[in-house]
Enzyme design. Structure first.
Site, PDB file in Angstrom:
ATOM      1  N   GLY A 172     -18.029  16.362 -40.039  1.00  0.00           N
ATOM      2  CA  GLY A 172     -18.944  16.538 -41.170  1.00  0.00           C
ATOM      3  C   GLY A 172     -19.369  15.195 -41.720  1.00  0.00           C
ATOM      4  N   GLY A 173     -18.683  14.739 -42.766  1.00  0.00           N
ATOM      5  CA  GLY A 173     -19.055  13.518 -43.484  1.00  0.00           C
ATOM      6  C   GLY A 173     -19.350  12.321 -42.582  1.00  0.00           C
TER       7      GLY A 173
ATOM      8  CB  SER B 276     -10.755  14.289 -43.193  1.00  0.00           C
ATOM      9  OG  SER B 276     -11.075  14.959 -44.391  1.00  0.00           O
TER      10      SER B 276
ATOM     11  CG  ASN C 178     -21.393  21.050 -39.968  1.00  0.00           C
ATOM     12  OD1 ASN C 178     -22.552  21.270 -40.334  1.00  0.00           O
ATOM     13  ND2 ASN C 178     -20.363  21.733 -40.439  1.00  0.00           N
ATOM     14  CD1 TRP C 179     -25.274  15.738 -38.952  1.00  0.00           C
ATOM     15  CD2 TRP C 179     -27.517  15.733 -39.074  1.00  0.00           C
ATOM     16  NE1 TRP C 179     -25.748  14.868 -37.997  1.00  0.00           N
ATOM     17  CE2 TRP C 179     -27.119  14.845 -38.050  1.00  0.00           C
ATOM     18  CE3 TRP C 179     -28.884  15.896 -39.331  1.00  0.00           C
ATOM     19  CZ2 TRP C 179     -28.038  14.123 -37.279  1.00  0.00           C
ATOM     20  CZ3 TRP C 179     -29.792  15.180 -38.571  1.00  0.00           C
ATOM     21  CH2 TRP C 179     -29.375  14.300 -37.562  1.00  0.00           C
ATOM     22  CE  LYS C 180     -19.312  20.104 -43.462  1.00  0.00           C
ATOM     23  NZ  LYS C 180     -18.044  20.099 -44.178  1.00  0.00           N
TER      24      LYS C 180
ATOM     25  CG  HIS D  47     -18.066  25.393 -41.400  1.00  0.00           C
ATOM     26  ND1 HIS D  47     -17.660  25.199 -42.701  1.00  0.00           N
ATOM     27  CD2 HIS D  47     -17.865  24.213 -40.762  1.00  0.00           C
ATOM     28  CE1 HIS D  47     -17.246  23.939 -42.830  1.00  0.00           C
ATOM     29  NE2 HIS D  47     -17.361  23.329 -41.670  1.00  0.00           N
TER      30      HIS D  47
ATOM     31  CB  ILE E 202     -13.000  20.983 -44.310  1.00  0.00           C
ATOM     32  CG1 ILE E 202     -12.578  21.548 -42.951  1.00  0.00           C
ATOM     33  CG2 ILE E 202     -14.514  20.892 -44.424  1.00  0.00           C
ATOM     34  CD1 ILE E 202     -13.125  22.922 -42.664  1.00  0.00           C
ATOM     35  N   GLY E 203     -13.516  17.786 -45.576  1.00  0.00           N
ATOM     36  CA  GLY E 203     -14.175  17.096 -46.684  1.00  0.00           C
ATOM     37  C   GLY E 203     -13.216  16.543 -47.720  1.00  0.00           C
TER      38      GLY E 203
ATOM     39  CD  GLU F   1     -18.286  23.341 -45.758  1.00  0.00           C
ATOM     40  OE1 GLU F   1     -19.425  23.291 -45.276  1.00  0.00           O
ATOM     41  OE2 GLU F   1     -17.514  22.356 -45.772  1.00  0.00           O
TER      42      GLU F   1
ATOM     43  CD  GLU G 259     -14.349  22.309 -38.681  1.00  0.00           C
ATOM     44  OE1 GLU G 259     -14.785  21.167 -38.481  1.00  0.00           O
ATOM     45  OE2 GLU G 259     -14.945  23.152 -39.364  1.00  0.00           O
TER      46      GLU G 259
HETATM   47  P1  PGA Z   1     -15.556  16.778 -42.615  1.00  0.00           P
HETATM   48  O1  PGA Z   1     -16.152  18.224 -42.238  1.00  0.00           O
HETATM   49  O2  PGA Z   1     -15.562  15.959 -41.344  1.00  0.00           O
HETATM   50  O3  PGA Z   1     -16.483  16.238 -43.667  1.00  0.00           O
HETATM   51  O4  PGA Z   1     -14.170  17.003 -43.128  1.00  0.00           O
HETATM   52  C1  PGA Z   1     -15.832  18.830 -41.011  1.00  0.00           C
HETATM   53  C2  PGA Z   1     -16.535  20.158 -40.921  1.00  0.00           C
HETATM   54  O5  PGA Z   1     -16.672  20.831 -41.947  1.00  0.00           O
HETATM   55  O6  PGA Z   1     -16.961  20.571 -39.830  1.00  0.00           O
END
Ligand code: PGA
Length: 251
Positions: A230-231, A209, A5-7, A91, A168-169, A93, A163
């Site tokens: 994500g990251g 993460s 997920n490149w956001k 998601h 997350i993040g 977010e 998640e």
């Molecule tokens: P993250 O994000 O790996 O940066 O924690 C995961 C996601 O939001 O899908």
């Protein structure tokens, strides 16, 4: 399944060159599905790069109407036309920053399925909810409302991404045991809502993460079928995650 997920990262040209790297490095992997979900603006460029590779295209969101006066939104048909095969829905977010509700998410899941897109349906509890012992309650409500009205044939096509919002993040990853416990709970819930076949067949990903350092311990858990990343999906670490999966699967 391994999904990146490149956001809101990478311009179309940055996305194109990174997709090129992934195509070269991940060539030959067939034992699991690999998806990348670039921003809308990069979908077309990434599509061209990955078109004859084993990497599939996903989007990060969509709206449930076909067309019309919905400024800023993108329809399932528009995504299909770009060879998008899956779409991330709900998601955390989008739930938190953009106010998406379980009801809206359910409409999007239904629409995605109707158009032949695989929904990657995200659920997860906040830190406060976990500390109050509400984790199972929260994810159960999200799953029941997200799957509301889905037949067993539809349900089986949904991919769930568990998640935990606190992971997350943040760099704070769930322990393999914490993740496995929730994944096992979700399978039990799905077997109550549908049957054991549905519960076994639905892919349940972990997200939050994930890095090459912690991924092995998570992926070897019985009920963890892959990751939504994500990251670590924005750089070479995504390739390392795929290699770890290859090694575990081939054993
Ligand atoms: P993250 O994000 O790996 O940066 O924690 C995961 C996601 O939001 O899908």
């Amino acid at each position: 399944m391994l999904a990146g997920n490149w956001k809101m990262n990478k311009t179309p040209s940055e996305a194109q060159s990174f997709a090129n790297l992934l195509v070269n490095e991940l060539v030959g992997i067939k034992s699991f599905d690999i998806y990348v979900a670039p921003p809308f603006t990069a979908l077309d460029r990434v599509r061209e790069v990955i078109s004859s590779s084993n990497i599939k295209l996903a989007a990060q969101n969509m709206y449930y109407e076909d067309s019309g006066a919905f400024t800023g939104e993108v329809s399932a048909k528009m995504l299909k036309d770009l060879n998008v095969e899956a779409v991330i829905i709900g998601h955390s977010e989008r739930r938190k920053i953009f106010g998406e509700t379980d009801e809206l998410i359910n409409k999007k899941i239904k629409k995605a399925l109707n158009e032949g897109l695989t929904p990657i349906f995200c659920i997860g509890e906040t830190l406060e909810e976990r500390q109050k012992g509400l984790t199972f309650c929260v994810v159960e409500k999200q799953v029941r409302e997200g799957f509301y009205g889905l037949s067993r044939e539809e349900a089986i096509k949904v991919v769930i991404a568990y998640e935990p919002v606190w992971a997350i993040g943040t760099g704070v990853v769930a322990t393999p045991w914490q993740a496995q416990e929730v994944h096992a709970f979700l399978r039990k819930l799905l077997s109550e809502m549908y049957d054991t076949e549905v519960a076994q067949k639905i892919r349940i990903l972990y997200g939050g993460s994930v890095t090459p350092e912690n991924w092995f311990g998570l992926f070897v858990q019985k009920d963890i079928d892959g990751a939504l990343v994500g990251g670590a999906s924005l750089k070479e670490s995504f390739i390392e995650l795929a290699r770890i999966m290859e090694r575990v699967i081939s054993k």
